[in-house]
Design a protein around this motif. Structure first.
Motif, mmCIF file in Angstrom:
data_model
loop_
_atom_site.group_PDB
_atom_site.id
_atom_site.type_symbol
_atom_site.label_atom_id
_atom_site.label_comp_id
_atom_site.label_asym_id
_atom_site.label_seq_id
_atom_site.Cartn_x
_atom_site.Cartn_y
_atom_site.Cartn_z
ATOM 1 N N GLY A 108 2.516 1.743 9.204
ATOM 2 C CA GLY A 108 2.686 2.781 10.179
ATOM 3 C C GLY A 108 3.254 4.235 9.905
ATOM 4 N N ALA A 109 3.598 4.322 8.670
ATOM 5 C CA ALA A 109 3.679 5.686 8.124
ATOM 6 C C ALA A 109 2.684 6.564 7.785
ATOM 7 N N GLU A 110 1.488 5.684 7.373
ATOM 8 C CA GLU A 110 0.323 6.562 7.212
ATOM 9 C C GLU A 110 -0.407 6.680 8.739
ATOM 10 N N PRO A 111 -1.075 8.075 8.324
ATOM 11 C CA PRO A 111 -1.906 8.307 9.636
ATOM 12 C C PRO A 111 -2.844 7.268 10.174
ATOM 13 N N PRO A 112 -3.156 7.083 11.403
ATOM 14 C CA PRO A 112 -3.985 5.930 11.600
ATOM 15 C C PRO A 112 -5.358 6.259 10.996
ATOM 16 N N ASN A 113 -5.941 7.433 11.054
ATOM 17 C CA ASN A 113 -7.203 7.787 10.550
ATOM 18 C C ASN A 113 -7.485 7.615 8.943
ATOM 19 N N PHE A 122 -9.190 -1.396 -0.855
ATOM 20 C CA PHE A 122 -8.643 -2.678 -1.045
ATOM 21 C C PHE A 122 -9.964 -3.620 -1.212
ATOM 22 N N GLN A 123 -11.011 -3.640 -0.149
ATOM 23 C CA GLN A 123 -12.003 -4.611 -0.252
ATOM 24 C C GLN A 123 -12.819 -4.309 -1.340
ATOM 25 N N ARG A 124 -13.062 -2.921 -1.948
ATOM 26 C CA ARG A 124 -14.017 -2.675 -2.963
ATOM 27 C C ARG A 124 -13.512 -2.649 -4.496
ATOM 28 N N ASP A 125 -12.156 -2.102 -4.526
ATOM 29 C CA ASP A 125 -11.568 -1.816 -5.844
ATOM 30 C C ASP A 125 -10.901 -3.141 -6.337
ATOM 31 N N ALA A 126 -11.662 -3.891 -7.491
ATOM 32 C CA ALA A 126 -10.903 -5.102 -8.039
ATOM 33 C C ALA A 126 -9.642 -4.740 -8.629
ATOM 34 N N SER A 127 -9.235 -3.514 -9.002
ATOM 35 C CA SER A 127 -7.824 -3.224 -9.438
ATOM 36 C C SER A 127 -6.731 -3.326 -8.421
ATOM 37 N N LEU A 128 -7.235 -2.913 -7.129
ATOM 38 C CA LEU A 128 -6.303 -3.193 -6.227
ATOM 39 C C LEU A 128 -5.974 -4.882 -5.789
ATOM 40 N N ARG A 129 -4.871 -5.459 -6.191
ATOM 41 C CA ARG A 129 -4.738 -6.935 -6.031
ATOM 42 C C ARG A 129 -3.692 -7.282 -5.016
ATOM 43 N N VAL A 130 -3.061 -6.452 -4.434
ATOM 44 C CA VAL A 130 -1.865 -6.783 -3.392
ATOM 45 C C VAL A 130 -2.099 -5.665 -2.108
ATOM 46 N N ALA A 131 -1.688 -6.148 -1.080
ATOM 47 C CA ALA A 131 -1.848 -5.463 0.021
ATOM 48 C C ALA A 131 -0.497 -5.761 0.661
ATOM 49 N N ILE A 132 0.525 -4.897 0.962
ATOM 50 C CA ILE A 132 1.980 -5.083 1.447
ATOM 51 C C ILE A 132 1.726 -4.351 3.012
ATOM 52 N N LEU A 133 2.000 -5.339 3.788
ATOM 53 C CA LEU A 133 1.482 -4.850 5.198
ATOM 54 C C LEU A 133 2.462 -5.201 6.206
ATOM 55 N N SER A 134 2.646 -4.270 7.196
ATOM 56 C CA SER A 134 3.318 -4.494 8.520
ATOM 57 C C SER A 134 2.462 -5.544 9.320
ATOM 58 N N ILE A 135 3.084 -6.566 9.793
ATOM 59 C CA ILE A 135 2.571 -7.419 10.678
ATOM 60 C C ILE A 135 1.855 -6.812 12.095
ATOM 61 N N LYS A 136 2.841 -5.974 12.499
ATOM 62 C CA LYS A 136 2.618 -5.138 13.681
ATOM 63 C C LYS A 136 1.228 -4.073 13.549
ATOM 64 N N VAL A 137 1.360 -3.532 12.208
ATOM 65 C CA VAL A 137 0.291 -2.522 12.162
ATOM 66 C C VAL A 137 -0.986 -2.995 11.425
ATOM 67 N N ALA A 138 -0.968 -3.911 10.751
ATOM 68 C CA ALA A 138 -2.067 -4.524 9.899
ATOM 69 C C ALA A 138 -2.588 -5.894 10.398
ATOM 70 N N GLY A 139 -1.814 -6.461 11.555
ATOM 71 C CA GLY A 139 -2.102 -7.844 11.992
ATOM 72 C C GLY A 139 -3.297 -7.962 12.650
ATOM 73 N N VAL A 140 -3.832 -7.042 13.093
ATOM 74 C CA VAL A 140 -5.262 -7.045 14.059
ATOM 75 C C VAL A 140 -6.006 -5.942 13.801
ATOM 76 N N GLY A 141 -7.239 -6.305 14.107
ATOM 77 C CA GLY A 141 -8.270 -5.147 14.052
ATOM 78 C C GLY A 141 -8.874 -4.372 12.437
ATOM 79 N N ILE A 142 -8.446 -5.045 11.540
ATOM 80 C CA ILE A 142 -9.194 -4.855 10.246
ATOM 81 C C ILE A 142 -9.499 -5.969 9.522
#
Length: 189
Positions: A108-113, A122-142
């Motif tokens: 939620g700290a990053e702008p929606p755009n 994250f989907q394309r870069d093999a070196s990105l191995r971890v996603a730290i996510l707010s369940i409210k921000v990233a829990g739907v729609g992606i």
């Protein structure tokens, strides 16, 4: 139901975490609840429940960080999503994992755009191995099907939120078996 048949298997499990300091937090707030609210000794009906989650979350973060580190070292292709509610827990996860692993964070700290670009990276870069996510921000729609492991750090009062979060990985486009682990402190959450 047809879509479910097209998806790889999904394994959901509760992983119990033994953190000695967490037992003290639970006992302290239970005792406080029973002395301050003589008719309500359960934490489920008072504000101390939030305090227990807030205080115990960072303790679970250290356990999850160890497990994620071991998984990523054992498998060069593994990618992990870690969902939490409290910013304090997200901060602790970032502190513990950042020295060794590239990650994205959506809280939620990053702008929606800019979120879409982070998800695509994250989907394309093999070196990105971890996603730290707010369940409210990233829990739907992606879609985050590059990962196949999900850790749910803090319990939700609405189980649908956890199902939606896990659904970021277990959806069309996923080719790997999916493992969803809900972390719970023994004898508490």
């Amino acid at each position: 139901q047809v879509v479910q048949q097209l998806l790889p298997p999904k394994v959901r499990e509760v992983q119990w975490v033994d953190v000695p300091a967490a037992a003290h937090i639970w006992e302290h707030h239970t005792l406080k609840a029973s002395t301050n609210h003589s008719s309500h000794t359960s934490l489920a009906n008072n504000a101390d429940l939030n305090a227990v989650y807030t205080e115990s979350g960072p303790l679970k973060a250290s356990v999850v960080a160890e497990r994620v580190d071991a998984l990523l070292r054992a498998s060069q292709q593994a990618k992990v999503l870690i969902f939490a509610h409290h910013r304090l827990v997200l901060d602790e996860l970032q502190r513990l994992l950042a020295p060794d692993w590239e990650y994205i964070r959506l809280d939620g700290a990053e702008p929606p755009n800019s979120r879409h670009a982070l998800v695509q990276r994250f989907q394309r870069d093999a070196s990105l191995r971890v996603a730290i996510l707010s369940i409210k921000v990233a829990g739907v729609g992606i879609t985050l099907t590059a990962a196949s492991r999900v850790y749910l750090m803090e319990p939700c009062l609405d189980p649908g939120m956890e199902a939606q979060a896990a659904g970021r990985v277990h959806r069309l486009g996923q080719s790997k078996n999916v493992f969803i682990r809900r972390l719970a402190l023994r004898d508490s959450t």
